[in-house]
Design a protein around this motif. Structure first.
Motif, PDB file in Angstrom:
ATOM      1  N   GLY A  26      13.480  55.070 -13.194  1.00 27.60           N
ATOM      2  CA  GLY A  26      14.706  54.275 -13.187  1.00 27.60           C
ATOM      3  C   GLY A  26      15.938  55.156 -13.098  1.00 27.60           C
ATOM      4  O   GLY A  26      16.842  54.913 -12.288  1.00 27.60           O
ATOM      5  N   ALA A  27      15.968  56.215 -13.910  1.00 31.37           N
ATOM      6  CA  ALA A  27      17.112  57.121 -13.906  1.00 31.37           C
ATOM      7  C   ALA A  27      17.231  57.839 -12.572  1.00 31.37           C
ATOM      8  O   ALA A  27      18.331  57.999 -12.027  1.00 31.37           O
ATOM      9  N   LEU A  30      18.646  55.497  -9.946  1.00 34.78           N
ATOM     10  CA  LEU A  30      20.094  55.312 -10.105  1.00 34.78           C
ATOM     11  C   LEU A  30      20.850  56.535  -9.598  1.00 34.78           C
ATOM     12  O   LEU A  30      21.849  56.413  -8.882  1.00 34.78           O
ATOM     13  N   GLY A  60      19.094  53.852 -16.607  1.00 30.11           N
ATOM     14  CA  GLY A  60      17.855  53.878 -15.836  1.00 30.11           C
ATOM     15  C   GLY A  60      16.699  53.304 -16.641  1.00 30.11           C
ATOM     16  O   GLY A  60      15.849  52.592 -16.112  1.00 30.11           O
TER      17      GLY A  60
END
Lengths: 142, 147
Positions: A26-27, A30, A60
């Motif tokens: 997720g991070a 992003l 994230g």
């Protein structure tokens, strides 16, 4: 656009493989989105968007958590994401085009970290899933 | 007038040097037809496109993928004149092939994912950003002569 049984199996398979690394995915997604599509930064004027930002990591994790939740309730995305859908419609109002951009970045992250996982069939299913999530999140916009 | 930084040019040429144009082109086109099946509308005379396996193994898909990516290589040699490089192809895609330019954007995104899978961690965010910029500009150049 409807997720077939095969699509659901493929998507569950991806997230099972990703497992506990979902937060990192997720991070990473992003970070890539902010670098590749700088206009997306306009939604985060209150964030430090520098490399390694704790805020981006934290966000994230949130985004990944929502995707995992969606996968766990893949038969009822609208139900699972209902609160987030309200939030995006009433408060966040992120222009719908941006969900495609984040989706593209998420696919790139899967490709870079787990290329063997992203067969053409899985790629198609995951792309459909991410589109479906975006559609649900923007469904109450008007 | 498009501006490319020295770093961007480096990221493009260093990636491209390691790309097998035939394999990468075939894979990108096959994935386009699989992930966005409506794009098959342009290839009704390509024979068997009935399943991902059929598409991946289809020799016409492979050949056409190679053709498309070879043309991309021309763009990379002419980064400062994408408009000129693609002028005739743009007319062709409009007047003869009748391809909606949205399809160029779809193929560009697929190409980035194929490169990401190939280069894995070397496909850094900066690398991705540069290549998304390139595919976006190629799509734009191909759409420029539409009327």
């Amino acid at each position: 656009m409807v997720l077939s049984a095969a699509d659901k199996t493929n998507v569950k398979g991806v997230f099972a493989k990703i497992g506990g690394q979902a937060d990192e995915y997720g991070a990473d997604a992003l970070e890539r989105m902010f670098v590749t599509y700088p206009q997306t930064k306009t939604y985060f004027p209150h964030f430090d968007l520098g490399k390694g930002s704790a805020q981006v990591k934290g966000h994230g994790k949130k985004v990944a958590g929502a995707l995992v939740e969606a996968v766990n309730h893949i038969d009822d995305l609208a139900g699972a994401l209902s609160k987030l859908s309200d939030l995006h419609a009433q408060k966040l109002r992120v222009d719908p085009v941006n969900f495609k951009l984040l989706g593209q970045c998420f696919l790139v992250v899967v490709a870079t970290r787990n290329p063997g996982l992203l067969t053409p069939e899985v790629h198609a299913s995951l792309d459909k899933f991410l589109c479906a999530v975006g559609t649900v999140l923007t469904a109450k916009y008007r | 007038m498009v501006h490319w930084s020295a770093e961007e040019k480096q990221l493009i040429t260093s990636v491209w040097a390691k790309v097998n144009v035939e394999e990468c082109g075939a894979e990108a086109l096959a994935r386009l037809l699989i992930v966005y099946p409506w794009t098959q509308r342009f290839f009704s005379d390509f024979g068997n496109l009935s399943s991902p396996t059929a598409i991946i193994g289809n020799p016409r898909v492979r050949a056409h993928g190679k053709k498309v990516l070879t043309s991309f290589g021309e763009a990379i040699k002419n980064l400062d004149n994408l408009k000129g490089t693609y002028s005739k192809l743009s007319e062709l895609h409009c007047d003869k092939l009748h391809v909606d330019p949205e399809n160029f954007r779809l193929l560009g995104d697929i190409l980035v994912i194929v490169l990401a899978a190939h280069f894995t961690k070397d496909f850094t965010p900066a690398c991705q950003a540069t290549w998304q910029k390139l595919v976006g500009l190629v799509a734009h150049a191909l759409a420029r002569k539409y009327h």
